[in-house]
Design a protein around this motif. Structure first.
Motif, mmCIF file in Angstrom:
data_model
loop_
_atom_site.group_PDB
_atom_site.id
_atom_site.type_symbol
_atom_site.label_atom_id
_atom_site.label_comp_id
_atom_site.label_asym_id
_atom_site.label_seq_id
_atom_site.Cartn_x
_atom_site.Cartn_y
_atom_site.Cartn_z
ATOM 1 N N TRP A 1 1.016 -1.220 0.170
ATOM 2 C CA TRP A 1 0.040 -0.058 -0.027
ATOM 3 C C TRP A 1 0.963 1.198 0.039
ATOM 4 N N GLU A 2 1.967 1.208 -0.008
ATOM 5 C CA GLU A 2 2.896 2.048 0.186
ATOM 6 C C GLU A 2 3.277 3.092 -1.197
ATOM 7 N N GLY A 3 3.161 4.219 -0.948
ATOM 8 C CA GLY A 3 3.464 5.203 -1.957
ATOM 9 C C GLY A 3 2.378 5.970 -2.310
ATOM 10 N N PRO A 4 2.437 7.148 -3.377
ATOM 11 C CA PRO A 4 1.422 8.027 -3.479
ATOM 12 C C PRO A 4 0.204 7.303 -4.143
ATOM 13 N N ARG A 5 -0.888 7.688 -3.675
ATOM 14 C CA ARG A 5 -2.228 7.140 -4.022
ATOM 15 C C ARG A 5 -3.453 7.683 -3.489
ATOM 16 N N VAL A 6 -4.447 7.312 -4.018
ATOM 17 C CA VAL A 6 -5.879 7.691 -3.053
ATOM 18 C C VAL A 6 -6.483 6.226 -2.807
ATOM 19 N N PHE A 7 -7.057 6.168 -1.529
ATOM 20 C CA PHE A 7 -7.911 5.134 -0.928
ATOM 21 C C PHE A 7 -9.187 5.607 -0.756
ATOM 22 N N PRO A 8 -10.194 4.962 -1.810
ATOM 23 C CA PRO A 8 -11.708 5.691 -1.543
ATOM 24 C C PRO A 8 -12.138 5.128 -0.404
ATOM 25 N N ALA A 9 -13.232 6.064 0.085
ATOM 26 C CA ALA A 9 -14.111 5.914 1.318
ATOM 27 C C ALA A 9 -14.783 4.521 0.874
ATOM 28 N N ALA A 10 -15.160 3.609 2.040
ATOM 29 C CA ALA A 10 -16.111 2.552 1.902
ATOM 30 C C ALA A 10 -17.364 3.217 2.207
ATOM 31 N N GLY A 11 -18.193 3.368 1.285
ATOM 32 C CA GLY A 11 -19.294 3.892 1.328
ATOM 33 C C GLY A 11 -19.578 5.520 1.066
ATOM 34 N N PRO A 12 -20.367 6.207 1.397
ATOM 35 C CA PRO A 12 -20.451 7.596 1.216
ATOM 36 C C PRO A 12 -19.264 8.261 1.675
ATOM 37 N N ARG A 13 -18.833 9.130 0.981
ATOM 38 C CA ARG A 13 -17.496 9.793 1.557
ATOM 39 C C ARG A 13 -18.073 10.996 2.546
ATOM 40 N N ARG A 14 -17.422 10.951 3.722
ATOM 41 C CA ARG A 14 -17.686 11.806 4.724
ATOM 42 C C ARG A 14 -16.547 13.127 4.891
ATOM 43 N N ARG A 15 -15.382 12.491 4.544
ATOM 44 C CA ARG A 15 -14.286 13.435 4.731
ATOM 45 C C ARG A 15 -13.180 13.033 3.523
#
Length: 432
Positions: free
Chosen positions: A168-182
Motif C-alpha cells: 500500500w506504500e506510495g502516492p495514491r488515493v484510497f476511496p472511502a467505503a460507502g458515502p464519502r464523509r471526509r
C-alpha cells in the motif's frame, strides 16, 4: 525573568522570540518535579529551569556552545512535560529548539558523536537507505547487541526481522467505503513505514471504513522532526517545505478536511510548521494553513465517532501516553475513550507523565538515561497487568518493545481490529 539582549540582538526575530519566552519564566520550579532527567539525576542544570538559565546566558552573550552547556542541552528529551506543568506558559519547546540550533552551529562535539549524528540524520529520514541499513545490520545483530554504549543500544533497538515495503506504500488515493464523509491526506512518514508498515495499513483501513477518502500525496515525505530536534535547521525546513508544497496541491485541488498524522512525534512538528516557517514570506501563509489542518488520527476518529464494532476477546489494554501526544499536542482523553468504546478494558500506568526514553533519536544518543527511563516506565506498566500495551507513536513502540515480552501495538491497530480489521500481527495466536 529579566533579560539583557541589545537592541541589535532583538532585531533577529529568533532572538526576539527567545526573549519573549525567557521573560515568561517566573523561576517557580514546578517544571523540576515533572522533568525526567531532573527526576533521575537531581541536577538543576538537567531541569528545564536550569537549562533556561544556561540558554539565556549563552544567547545573551553570543557565546559558542561550551563543553559545560552542551551535555545538559543534549540530555533534554524534548518530552515537553515541563510545558504541561508550567503555570506561566513558557514555550520551552521553541526555546530548546533554538538552543539546539545554536549548539549545532557553534559547538564542537567529539568526532564519534558527530559521526553518529550525521549517520542518523542521513539514514532515518530516507526509507530506502533505512531499509538497506536494517538489512545489513540484521546480519551483525547477534554480535552487535552485546556491544557497549551507543552501538549496542542501536543494535538492541533494531527489529530482528525487518519488514519489507507495504504493497500500500506510495502516492495514491484510497476511496472511502460507502458515502464519502471526509477527504484527508495521510502523512506516510519515513522511519515508521520502514519499522512497522502495519500501522499505516491499519490507519487506512480504519479511516476508509469510517467514510474517509485517504490521499497519500506525491512529494510528501519525512516531517523534519528527526533533524529539527538535532539542531539541523536547513534540512528540517527543506523537509517541511516539501510537505507543505505537496499538501497545498491537495488543498487547492479537491480540498482537504484534515492532514492526518499517526506518529505523534511527527504530528507535533507538522502542527508547528506555521511557527517554523513564520519568517519566510514565501512559505509562512501556506505553512500556517497546513498546520491548522494537521490532526492526530485519534482526533479525527474522535470527531468521526467509532462505527459498529465486532466482538473481540477480552483484553486488558494499558495505554501509554506518548509525550508528543499528551504534552506536545495536549491530546489525552481521545485515545483512551476510543479504546474503551471499542470494547477494551483500558488501564493507565502510574507516572504516566514521564517519558519512556525514546524521544526521537534520544535512545540512540543517550542510551543509559533512555534505558533507565524505559525500565521505570515498564515497571509501572507491568503493575497494571496488561494483555497488550497501546500507544500512538512508533518511537515509543520501539523503545518499550525492546524491554518487554508484552505486545506493544499502535492504538489504530486495536481500533481497526475492533471495527472489522485483522488481528494485529504482534498479538499473534494469543487472542485467536
Amino acid at each position: 525573568m529579566q533579560t539583557h539582549f541589545s537592541i541589535a540582538q532583538l532585531g533577529d526575530p529568533d532572538i526576539a522570540e527567545a526573549d519573549r519566552i525567557l521573560r515568561a519564566c517566573v523561576h517557580c520550579g514546578f517544571c523540576t518535579a515533572t522533568c525526567p532527567t531532573y527526576v533521575l539525576l537531581g541536577d538543576e542544570r538537567d531541569s528545564p529551569r536550569g537549562r533556561i538559565y544556561l540558554i539565556k546566558e549563552m544567547l545573551e552573550n553570543e557565546r559558542p556552545a561550551s563543553e559545560d552547556v552542551v551535555p545538559h542541552i543534549d540530555r533534554c528529551l524534548s518530552c515537553l512535560s515541563c510545558m504541561t506543568t508550567c503555570p506561566s506558559g513558557v514555550h520551552y519547546m521553541h526555546l530548546v529548539d533554538h538552543a539546539r540550533r545554536h549548539v549545532e552551529e557553534t559547538g564542537r562535539r567529539p568526532w564519534h558523536d558527530r559521526a553518529l549524528r550525521q549517520l542518523l540524520a542521513f539514514v532515518l529520514p530516507r526509507p530506502a537507505a533505512f531499509r538497506l541499513a536494517l538489512l545489513g545490520a540484521s546480519v551483525l545483530r547477534p554480535v552487535g547487541r552485546r556491544l557497549p554504549g551507543r552501538l549496542g543500544a542501536l543494535f538492541r533497538l533494531l527489529p530482528a526481522d525487518p519488514a519489507g515495503p507495504s504493497p500500500w506504500e506510495g502516492p495514491r488515493v484510497f476511496p472511502a467505503a460507502g458515502p464519502r464523509r471526509r477527504r484527508v491526506v495521510l502523512l506516510e512518514g519515513c522511519a515508521q513505514k520502514v519499522l512497522d508498515p502495519a500501522i499505516n495499513e491499519a490507519t487506512v483501513r480504519l479511516l476508509t471504513r469510517h467514510g474517509c477518502e485517504v490521499v497519500v500525496a506525491e512529494g510528501a515525505g519525512c516531517c523534519g522532526a528527526l533533524v529539527h530536534h538535532m539542531g539541523r535547521e536547513r534540512p528540517a525546513l527543506a523537509q517541511a517545505r516539501a510537505n507543505v508544497e505537496a499538501w497545498m496541491r491537495e488543498i487547492e485541488g479537491e480540498g482537504l478536511d484534515a492532514i492526518v498524522v499517526n506518529a505523534s512525534g511527527c504530528g507535533t512538528t507538522v502542527k508547528d510548521y506555521g511557527f517554523m516557517l513564520r519568517n519566510d514570506p514565501d512559505w509562512a501563509e501556506r505553512a500556517a494553513r497546513v498546520s491548522a489542518l494537521a490532526r492526530d488520527v485519534s482526533e479525527v476518529m474522535a470527531d468521526l465517532g467509532l462505527g459498529p464494532t465486532v466482538p473481540v476477546p477480552p483484553l486488558r489494554v494499558t495505554y501509554h501516553a506518548a509525550c508528543s501526544l499528551q504534552h506536545g499536542q495536549r491530546i489525552r482523553e481521545a485515545p483512551k475513550a476510543l479504546l474503551a468504546a471499542a470494547g477494551f478494558a483500558v488501564a493507565e500506568p502510574a507516572e504516566g507523565h514521564l517519558c519512556c526514553g525514546s524521544a526521537g533519536t534520544y535512545n540512540l544518543l543517550q542510551p543509559e538515561l533512555a534505558t533507565r527511563l524505559r525500565d521505570r516506565k515498564l515497571a509501572n506498566i507491568d503493575a497494571t497487568a496488561p494483555g497488550v500495551v497501546a500507544t500512538g507513536n512508533i518511537g515509543c513502540m520501539t523503545q518499550l518493545a525492546a524491554g518487554t515480552d508484552t505486545p506493544v501495538v499502535h492504538t489504530v491497530e486495536l481500533l481497526d481490529w475492533a471495527t472489522g480489521g485483522p488481528v494485529p500481527e504482534k498479538l499473534g495466536r494469543a487472542v485467536v
